[in-house]
Design a protein around this motif. Structure first.
Motif, PDB file in Angstrom:
ATOM      1  N   TYR A 171      -4.105 -12.801  -1.515  1.00  0.00           N
ATOM      2  CA  TYR A 171      -4.726 -11.716  -1.073  1.00  0.00           C
ATOM      3  C   TYR A 171      -3.916 -10.720  -1.816  1.00  0.00           C
ATOM      4  N   THR A 172      -4.451  -9.651  -1.789  1.00  0.00           N
ATOM      5  CA  THR A 172      -3.527  -8.626  -2.833  1.00  0.00           C
ATOM      6  C   THR A 172      -3.456  -7.216  -2.405  1.00  0.00           C
ATOM      7  N   TRP A 173      -2.744  -6.562  -2.454  1.00  0.00           N
ATOM      8  CA  TRP A 173      -2.079  -5.063  -2.544  1.00  0.00           C
ATOM      9  C   TRP A 173      -1.487  -4.139  -3.183  1.00  0.00           C
ATOM     10  N   SER A 174      -2.072  -3.095  -3.301  1.00  0.00           N
ATOM     11  CA  SER A 174      -1.788  -1.760  -4.283  1.00  0.00           C
ATOM     12  C   SER A 174      -0.539  -1.199  -3.870  1.00  0.00           C
ATOM     13  N   VAL A 175       0.663  -0.781  -3.815  1.00  0.00           N
ATOM     14  CA  VAL A 175       1.725  -0.201  -2.645  1.00  0.00           C
ATOM     15  C   VAL A 175       2.314   0.892  -3.883  1.00  0.00           C
ATOM     16  N   GLU A 176       1.456   2.124  -3.206  1.00  0.00           N
ATOM     17  CA  GLU A 176       2.924   2.826  -3.451  1.00  0.00           C
ATOM     18  C   GLU A 176       4.204   3.102  -3.597  1.00  0.00           C
ATOM     19  N   VAL A 177       5.060   3.401  -4.686  1.00  0.00           N
ATOM     20  CA  VAL A 177       6.958   3.536  -4.272  1.00  0.00           C
ATOM     21  C   VAL A 177       6.599   5.081  -4.508  1.00  0.00           C
ATOM     22  N   GLN A 178       7.810   5.866  -3.633  1.00  0.00           N
ATOM     23  CA  GLN A 178       7.989   6.976  -4.319  1.00  0.00           C
ATOM     24  C   GLN A 178       8.878   7.451  -3.723  1.00  0.00           C
ATOM     25  N   LEU A 179      10.198   7.730  -4.780  1.00  0.00           N
ATOM     26  CA  LEU A 179      11.367   8.583  -4.788  1.00  0.00           C
ATOM     27  C   LEU A 179      11.447   9.434  -5.141  1.00  0.00           C
ATOM     28  N   THR A 180      12.210   9.955  -3.919  1.00  0.00           N
ATOM     29  CA  THR A 180      12.552  11.871  -4.103  1.00  0.00           C
ATOM     30  C   THR A 180      14.324  12.147  -4.050  1.00  0.00           C
ATOM     31  N   ASN A 181      14.567  12.768  -5.295  1.00  0.00           N
ATOM     32  CA  ASN A 181      16.029  13.037  -4.694  1.00  0.00           C
ATOM     33  C   ASN A 181      16.186  14.486  -4.124  1.00  0.00           C
ATOM     34  N   GLU A 182      16.311  14.059  -2.661  1.00  0.00           N
ATOM     35  CA  GLU A 182      16.748  15.480  -1.638  1.00  0.00           C
ATOM     36  C   GLU A 182      18.387  15.330  -1.573  1.00  0.00           C
ATOM     37  N   LEU A 219       5.632 -10.616  -6.948  1.00  0.00           N
ATOM     38  CA  LEU A 219       5.452  -8.586  -6.862  1.00  0.00           C
ATOM     39  C   LEU A 219       4.927  -9.050  -8.894  1.00  0.00           C
ATOM     40  N   THR A 220       3.889  -7.978  -8.855  1.00  0.00           N
ATOM     41  CA  THR A 220       3.385  -7.467  -9.981  1.00  0.00           C
ATOM     42  C   THR A 220       3.545  -5.919 -10.059  1.00  0.00           C
ATOM     43  N   SER A 221       3.153  -5.350 -11.509  1.00  0.00           N
ATOM     44  CA  SER A 221       3.566  -4.062 -11.361  1.00  0.00           C
ATOM     45  C   SER A 221       1.715  -2.988 -12.055  1.00  0.00           C
ATOM     46  N   SER A 222       1.365  -2.047 -11.782  1.00  0.00           N
ATOM     47  CA  SER A 222       1.203  -1.148 -13.069  1.00  0.00           C
ATOM     48  C   SER A 222       0.700  -0.196 -12.889  1.00  0.00           C
ATOM     49  N   ALA A 223       1.952   0.311 -13.871  1.00  0.00           N
ATOM     50  CA  ALA A 223       2.081   2.185 -14.412  1.00  0.00           C
ATOM     51  C   ALA A 223       1.708   2.550 -13.632  1.00  0.00           C
ATOM     52  N   THR A 224       1.938   4.224 -13.183  1.00  0.00           N
ATOM     53  CA  THR A 224       2.013   5.247 -13.088  1.00  0.00           C
ATOM     54  C   THR A 224       2.659   5.577 -13.731  1.00  0.00           C
ATOM     55  N   ARG A 225       2.649   7.300 -14.013  1.00  0.00           N
ATOM     56  CA  ARG A 225       3.080   8.556 -14.388  1.00  0.00           C
ATOM     57  C   ARG A 225       4.400   8.693 -13.468  1.00  0.00           C
ATOM     58  N   PRO A 226       5.653   9.337 -13.507  1.00  0.00           N
ATOM     59  CA  PRO A 226       6.234  10.026 -12.227  1.00  0.00           C
ATOM     60  C   PRO A 226       5.734  11.490 -12.356  1.00  0.00           C
ATOM     61  N   ARG A 227       6.240  11.639 -10.901  1.00  0.00           N
ATOM     62  CA  ARG A 227       5.820  12.968 -10.645  1.00  0.00           C
ATOM     63  C   ARG A 227       7.547  14.148 -10.498  1.00  0.00           C
ATOM     64  N   PRO A 228       8.003  14.752 -11.449  1.00  0.00           N
ATOM     65  CA  PRO A 228       6.673  15.664 -12.298  1.00  0.00           C
ATOM     66  C   PRO A 228       7.304  14.410 -13.263  1.00  0.00           C
ATOM     67  N   PRO A 229       6.217  14.715 -14.800  1.00  0.00           N
ATOM     68  CA  PRO A 229       6.362  14.342 -16.222  1.00  0.00           C
ATOM     69  C   PRO A 229       7.491  14.515 -16.720  1.00  0.00           C
ATOM     70  N   ALA A 230       8.274  12.459 -16.374  1.00  0.00           N
ATOM     71  CA  ALA A 230       9.743  13.463 -17.568  1.00  0.00           C
ATOM     72  C   ALA A 230       9.612  12.280 -19.391  1.00  0.00           C
ATOM     73  N   GLY A 239      15.477  17.726  -6.938  1.00  0.00           N
ATOM     74  CA  GLY A 239      14.500  17.958  -6.256  1.00  0.00           C
ATOM     75  C   GLY A 239      12.940  16.740  -6.676  1.00  0.00           C
ATOM     76  N   GLU A 240      13.125  15.903  -7.458  1.00  0.00           N
ATOM     77  CA  GLU A 240      12.676  15.398  -8.839  1.00  0.00           C
ATOM     78  C   GLU A 240      12.078  14.542  -7.205  1.00  0.00           C
ATOM     79  N   THR A 241      10.693  14.228  -8.031  1.00  0.00           N
ATOM     80  CA  THR A 241      10.054  12.577  -7.379  1.00  0.00           C
ATOM     81  C   THR A 241       9.325  11.925  -8.662  1.00  0.00           C
TER      82      THR A 241
END
Length: 423
Positions: A135-146, A26-37, A185-187
């Motif tokens: 074979y390669t996939w881009s996987v978006e992982v989203q974690l939200t504090n509910e 598994l390899t990673s490419s960075a994305t910025r969190p939402r909201p920016p922190a 509420g942060e994601t």
């Protein structure tokens, strides 16, 4: 910037947000969190800037003896493996859905009795065949504090399965080691790159190990400089299994059991006193000589400091056991030339370093420890175990190898004790 490879433990200091998650398949490419922190303790380098090189290292002949024993289980307040293995998985449950076709996306919610709640979602997008039968996939992982409590993702575990039931596991610090405190509420979002070799179809699932009621080190009144970290409650938040298919459709991929304690993935993660340590091994093919039974492996260690203290790299010990049970060890201690050039692990920052070892077998086990010194209390040390990890010149997990008994009935433990007494 990648860590430099040296014959022993040497370090390169990297700021948070500038590192990569320790990975195998598994390899990673960075994305910025939402909201920016923005990081509260360390600022990332500007775009295209390199992290500073440390000054040349001078080896000290005898490392400081850590206290308590670095290999003692009592040194661990938070064991990611133990947290992850809590509770049996239901093969027909919402997270695995074994025996059914699964889509390339999932969302799963975890709630604790104390009021913590998180939702974890995955979405896979096929990126193509990047090499022959890769074979390669881009996987978006989203974690939200509910929930109503602040949370801190500490570690992550991924399990990748191919259509023919070949598996690989990845363990490491969460969010590439930034370890953010998430307010209600942060994601946060991260994008992973997942590769399958030899099979165009597979599945991905996993879990995050999360601290509940988390505080920033600067906000935690229980923290004392150089003192023990306050205790914290953790829970396991599972990630629903998704299909990795080239056409983006549902696929039925067989479920497999997670690795037993008798098998080791090529990554591991451990923690002591709110300092995380991830480990990764890989074979160095250019230096290996299979015809003469010589296999060279590179290990990468990643330290993440969640404490308010500035820590200094002091010593490193690596132990290996090969297929025949032969036990080897190396110890190194370092002093920087000039006090102002000391390699430091700042609060909220990340330290990467690499080294190599050689064994006469295609597979081996590795473990050890890293010793850190408190900058403000140099008489105090902090020992972080390197959790046992496999090394494989081929593919897949490896068995746990037990070291053989030395002549005249001496065990490895007795030999280790004798080495410690001779310091």
């Amino acid at each position: 910037m990648a860590a430099r490879t040296l014959p022993a433990c040497a370090a390169v200091l990297l700021a948070a947000l500038s590192t990569q998650l320790l990975v195998a398949s598994l390899t990673s490419s960075a994305t910025r969190p939402r909201p920016p922190a923005a990081p509260r303790h360390a600022s990332p380098p500007p775009p295209h800037a390199s992290a500073p090189h440390p000054a040349p290292l001078r080896r000290r002949a005898t490392p400081p003896r850590p206290d308590p024993s670095p290999l003692s289980a009592t040194a661990l307040e938070f064991a990611p493996e133990a947290v992850r293995r809590t509770g049996a998985r239901d093969p027909s449950g919402a997270d695995l859905r074994c025996g059914h076709a699964i889509p390339p996306e999932s969302i799963l919610r975890t709630v604790t009795a104390e009021g913590a709640a998180v939702s974890l979602s995955l979405r896979a997008s096929y990126a193509g065949e990047t090499a022959a039968e890769v074979y390669t996939w881009s996987v978006e992982v989203q974690l939200t504090n509910e929930g109503s409590l602040p949370l801190r993702p500490l570690t992550v575990h991924w399990l990748v399965t191919t259509f023919d039931a070949q598996t690989s596991e990845v363990q490491g610090p969460a969010f590439r080691g930034e370890l953010p405190v998430m307010r209600p509420g942060e994601t946060w979002t991260i994008t992973e790159s997942v590769r399958l070799t030899g099979s165009p179809t597979g599945a991905l699932h996993g879990s995050f190990q999360i601290e509940q009621d988390a505080k920033e080190a600067s906000e935690d009144e229980e923290f004392e400089v150089g003192g023990p970290a306050p205790s914290f409650a953790t829970f396991n938040a599972r990630v629903g299994r998704i299909a990795l298919s080239p056409d983006g459709r549902e696929a039925q991929v067989p479920c497999v059991d997670e690795a037993s304690e008798a098998m080791l993935p090529l990554t591991s993660v451990s923690s002591a006193q709110k300092v995380m340590l991830g480990a990764l091994t890989s074979v160095v093919e250019d230096l290996s000589d299979p015809a003469n039974s010589r296999y060279v492996f590179q290990y990468t260690l990643q330290l993440n400091n969640v404490r308010p203290d500035v820590l200094l790299l002091s010593a490193c010990r690596i132990e290996t056991v090969d297929e025949q049970g032969q036990w080897r060890h190396e110890e190194h201690a370092y002093i920087q030339e000039g006090g102002d050039e000391t390699v430091k692990l700042m609060p909220g920052a990340v330290l990467l370093f690499q080294g190599r070892f050689s064994v006469p077998s295609r597979t081996a086990n590795m473990h050890g420890y890293v010793v850190l010194i408190f900058e403000d209390l140099p008489e105090r040390t902090l020992t972080i175990p390197v959790a046992r990890v496999g090394a494989n010149a081929g593919r897949g997990m490896v068995p746990v190898f037990q070291p053989y008994v030395y002549p005249f009935g001496r065990s490895v433990e007795a030999a280790r004790a004798e080495i410690d007494r001779s310091r």
